[in-house]
Design a protein around this motif. Structure first.
Motif, PDB file in Angstrom:
ATOM      1  N   UNK A 167      55.733  38.834  34.064  1.00  0.00           N
ATOM      2  CA  UNK A 167      55.011  39.736  33.151  1.00  0.00           C
ATOM      3  C   UNK A 167      54.018  40.586  33.933  1.00  0.00           C
ATOM      4  N   UNK A 168      54.032  41.885  33.585  1.00  0.00           N
ATOM      5  CA  UNK A 168      53.287  42.874  34.372  1.00  0.00           C
ATOM      6  C   UNK A 168      51.949  43.206  33.692  1.00  0.00           C
ATOM      7  N   UNK A 169      50.888  43.224  34.462  1.00  0.00           N
ATOM      8  CA  UNK A 169      49.577  43.606  33.922  1.00  0.00           C
ATOM      9  C   UNK A 169      48.901  44.627  34.824  1.00  0.00           C
ATOM     10  N   UNK A 170      48.082  45.477  34.210  1.00  0.00           N
ATOM     11  CA  UNK A 170      47.329  46.467  34.985  1.00  0.00           C
ATOM     12  C   UNK A 170      45.923  46.576  34.423  1.00  0.00           C
ATOM     13  N   UNK A 203      42.982  47.193  28.976  1.00  0.00           N
ATOM     14  CA  UNK A 203      42.962  45.735  29.178  1.00  0.00           C
ATOM     15  C   UNK A 203      41.620  45.340  29.803  1.00  0.00           C
ATOM     16  N   UNK A 204      41.177  46.113  30.775  1.00  0.00           N
ATOM     17  CA  UNK A 204      39.938  45.797  31.478  1.00  0.00           C
ATOM     18  C   UNK A 204      38.876  46.831  31.095  1.00  0.00           C
ATOM     19  N   UNK A 205      37.769  46.372  30.528  1.00  0.00           N
ATOM     20  CA  UNK A 205      36.677  47.307  30.192  1.00  0.00           C
ATOM     21  C   UNK A 205      35.497  47.212  31.153  1.00  0.00           C
ATOM     22  N   UNK A 206      35.359  46.059  31.801  1.00  0.00           N
ATOM     23  CA  UNK A 206      34.379  45.931  32.878  1.00  0.00           C
ATOM     24  C   UNK A 206      35.081  45.275  34.022  1.00  0.00           C
ATOM     25  N   UNK A 207      35.202  45.882  35.188  1.00  0.00           N
ATOM     26  CA  UNK A 207      34.758  47.232  35.485  1.00  0.00           C
ATOM     27  C   UNK A 207      35.523  48.268  34.649  1.00  0.00           C
ATOM     28  N   UNK A 245      34.260  46.120  43.141  1.00  0.00           N
ATOM     29  CA  UNK A 245      35.348  45.524  43.940  1.00  0.00           C
ATOM     30  C   UNK A 245      36.357  44.776  43.071  1.00  0.00           C
ATOM     31  N   UNK A 246      35.886  44.334  41.889  1.00  0.00           N
ATOM     32  CA  UNK A 246      36.752  43.534  41.010  1.00  0.00           C
ATOM     33  C   UNK A 246      38.012  44.294  40.607  1.00  0.00           C
ATOM     34  N   UNK A 247      37.926  45.620  40.556  1.00  0.00           N
ATOM     35  CA  UNK A 247      39.066  46.421  40.102  1.00  0.00           C
ATOM     36  C   UNK A 247      40.308  46.155  40.969  1.00  0.00           C
ATOM     37  N   UNK A 248      40.087  46.175  42.273  1.00  0.00           N
ATOM     38  CA  UNK A 248      41.194  45.952  43.210  1.00  0.00           C
ATOM     39  C   UNK A 248      41.709  44.512  43.070  1.00  0.00           C
ATOM     40  N   UNK A 249      40.784  43.583  42.961  1.00  0.00           N
ATOM     41  CA  UNK A 249      41.150  42.167  42.856  1.00  0.00           C
ATOM     42  C   UNK A 249      41.979  41.928  41.583  1.00  0.00           C
ATOM     43  N   UNK A 250      41.568  42.553  40.483  1.00  0.00           N
ATOM     44  CA  UNK A 250      42.289  42.390  39.211  1.00  0.00           C
ATOM     45  C   UNK A 250      43.747  42.825  39.379  1.00  0.00           C
ATOM     46  N   UNK A 303      37.622  35.750  38.844  1.00  0.00           N
ATOM     47  CA  UNK A 303      36.219  35.310  38.869  1.00  0.00           C
ATOM     48  C   UNK A 303      35.860  34.662  40.197  1.00  0.00           C
ATOM     49  N   UNK A 304      36.776  33.814  40.706  1.00  0.00           N
ATOM     50  CA  UNK A 304      36.447  33.016  41.890  1.00  0.00           C
ATOM     51  C   UNK A 304      36.727  33.742  43.207  1.00  0.00           C
ATOM     52  N   UNK A 305      37.292  34.924  43.132  1.00  0.00           N
ATOM     53  CA  UNK A 305      37.587  35.657  44.373  1.00  0.00           C
ATOM     54  C   UNK A 305      36.280  35.942  45.125  1.00  0.00           C
ATOM     55  N   UNK A 306      36.244  35.678  46.431  1.00  0.00           N
ATOM     56  CA  UNK A 306      34.987  35.861  47.178  1.00  0.00           C
ATOM     57  C   UNK A 306      34.427  37.290  47.119  1.00  0.00           C
ATOM     58  N   UNK A 307      35.283  38.268  46.878  1.00  0.00           N
ATOM     59  CA  UNK A 307      34.776  39.645  46.758  1.00  0.00           C
ATOM     60  C   UNK A 307      34.161  39.898  45.383  1.00  0.00           C
ATOM     61  N   UNK A 308      34.367  38.970  44.458  1.00  0.00           N
ATOM     62  CA  UNK A 308      33.917  39.205  43.075  1.00  0.00           C
ATOM     63  C   UNK A 308      32.789  38.244  42.685  1.00  0.00           C
ATOM     64  N   UNK A 309      33.117  36.976  42.496  1.00  0.00           N
ATOM     65  CA  UNK A 309      32.143  35.970  42.043  1.00  0.00           C
ATOM     66  C   UNK A 309      31.331  36.444  40.844  1.00  0.00           C
TER      67      UNK A 309
END
Ligand code: SF4
Ligand code: SF4
Lengths: 396, 95
Positions: free
Chosen positions: A252-255, A299-303, A234-239, A157-163
């Motif tokens: 623990x691994x997440x994607x 795991x991630x639906x948005x994006x 951009x959030x996809x890359x940050x995630x 959430x706090x990543x400057x590319x995301x916010x």
């Protein structure tokens, strides 16, 4: 090197509350609603015991909970809240405001069916409806995942590319109140991982005065929304980057999604949250008999990771997408519609059908999952699906 | 109208980063009528300046010097309140 972790037995709500304690946000504004109540109740005791420096704001509704969280976040605080079901519904207009203001609020959501009929148990009708609110959506199978996702969500959430705000979802009662083994990271490791919050802007910064939430009409509204959509992309890359860093401290691994025994899988179930655990048990059973079955757990639906999902599913022959919420489109649930649409350009399209399941907390056991895999088998023999949308385990 | 910026060049989340920048946002194009001020008939009582809801009566050293047509919305309050309306301040149809 993964850190020394504490192995504890706790509920999903307690794990999330502990994650919040380690994050130690400046402000928490919340209103109780089943099955989320525990989270804030545990958190209030942490605050009362002086374990966190958080300013707790008790409010008279979820609309106010989100409004106060937005106010605190716009003032430069790391602000959180938590909710479920009707509470999320009551927040609705404020959800769009949090994302429109680009405030990195993180909110655990404990999935519960929306009324009516009134029901307190799990389905995903609350957050599925919120997919268009500009929030990042992360889903969790277990208490462990709810905890891990929450800590990662702060960084995303706090990543400057995301916010953008993030909701971290888990299944009401099934994982929120079920006790399981959870590995908690040491407090100082989480503290270091989330870091000190440096707000992008603050309405309290008198040196750099700003106005938040002004009117934008035909001239700028479009640009502001396009900017928001680009941040979501951009959030996809940050995630993924945050997941990689998190793996280093937790092991623990997440994607974007989890693939379970997908390598040569011909029949695949796609399902969110706790039912993925049930499906894993069935996959193991069928694999032991030599059947080529697998699970894909988003795991991630948005994006929405459309390309990645297509890539992961295109070697399957038959796919059942399971939705724990109705859309009343009569053409299937949200997850099904989006995954199916993602395949429009693809030349390798597996057979694909939809199950609406587990509404209002109806148990979905290994028996129902076996039935779904059996249906897929029959579809493969027939060369086509016999029904596009099936309400699983419904009495006629 | 100001020159419109692209989404890459505007502040995040629609915030305004410049205090008091509404003066640069021109709203005068809403108008269907406009006030015409005539210096020779004006007694500089400043009643129009007091009543104008959009701060569009330009005053210097206690005297009216004209109308700010970039922001005047043409409401006609100034002309209605002017004690010397026939000679000093009248509304005409915007061309
Ligand atoms: S109200 Fe009329 S007379 Fe008085 S200052 Fe304005 S234009 Fe002049
Ligand atoms: S017409 Fe209205 S806005 Fe324009 S100068 Fe007169 S009072 Fe002000």
């Amino acid at each position: 090197m993964a850190s020394e972790q504490k192995r504890v037995a706790m509920t999903g709500n307690e794990a999330v509350a502990n994650g919040m304690r380690q994050i130690n946000p400046d402000v928490v504004a919340a209103y109780p609603i089943t099955p989320q109540t525990d989270i804030v109740q545990f958190y209030s005791s942490f605050a009362a015991d002086g374990l966190v420096h958080t300013e707790m704001v008790t409010v008279e509704s979820e609309h106010s909970a989100m409004s106060a969280t937005i106010g605190a976040s716009a003032a430069g605080a790391r602000a959180m809240t938590a909710t479920s079901s009707q509470g999320l519904a009551l927040m609705w207009e404020m959800l769009h405001i949090a994302s429109g203001y680009r405030l990195p609020i993180v909110m655990p959501v404990v999935n519960r069916a929306l009324s009516s009929p009134i029901n307190i148990h799990c389905d995903h009708s609350d957050t599925m409806g919120a997919l268009t609110t500009g929030w990042i959506h992360i889903y969790s199978e277990s208490a462990q995942e709810a905890y891990d996702n929450l800590i990662q969500a702060i960084r995303i959430a706090e990543h400057p590319d995301v916010l953008l705000p993030v909701m971290v979802c888990q299944d009401g009662f099934i994982t929120s109140h079920g006790i399981e083994i959870v590995f908690l990271l040491p407090d100082e490791v989480v503290k270091e991982f989330v870091g000190e919050y440096k707000p992008h802007t603050s309405v309290l910064d008198v040196e750099n005065p700003i106005a938040v939430g002004p009117l934008q009409l035909q001239d700028y509204y479009t640009e502001t929304k396009a900017q928001e959509a680009e941040a979501m992309a951009r959030a996809k890359k940050v995630i993924l980057e945050v997941a990689e860093e998190y793996e280093k401290i937790s092991g623990r691994k997440y994607g974007l999604f989890e693939e379970y025994k997908m390598d040569d899988a011909e029949r695949v179930i796609v399902v969110l949250n706790s039912t993925a655990g049930t499906t894993k048990a069935v996959v193991d059973e069928l694999r032991a008999k030599g059947e080529k079955v697998g699970l894909l757990k988003p795991r991630v639906l948005r994006p929405f990771p459309a390309d990645e999902l297509v890539e992961a599913l295109s070697s399957a022959k038959a796919v059942a997408v399971m939705d724990r919420a109705e859309t009343f489109s009569t053409r299937g649930g949200q997850l099904f519609t989006e995954i199916r649409a993602a395949f429009y350009e693809s030349h390798k399209r597996p057979l694909m059908r939809n199950y609406i399941f587990g509404l209002g907390g109806r148990d979905t056991t290994t028996r129902e999952i076996h039935r779904v895999f059996k249906d897929l088998d029959a579809d493969l023999e027939r060369g086509q699906v016999d029904k596009l949308v099936t309400h699983l385990d419904v009495r006629e | 109208m100001n020159e419109l910026k692209g989404y890459k060049d505007i502040p995040i989340g629609g915030i305004i980063t410049e205090a008091g920048n509404s003066v640069t946002y021109k709203t005068g194009d809403w108008r269907s009528q406009k006030p015409i001020w005539k210096e020779e008939g004006c007694v500089h009582c400043l009643i129009c300046w007091v009543f104008c809801p959009d701060d569009s009566i330009k005053v210097e050293d206690g005297k009216v010097i004209g109308i700010d047509y970039d922001h005047c919305k043409g409401c006609g309050i100034c002309a209605r309140e002017c004690p010397r309306k026939e000679r000093a301040l009248q509304m005409v149809k915007e061309s």
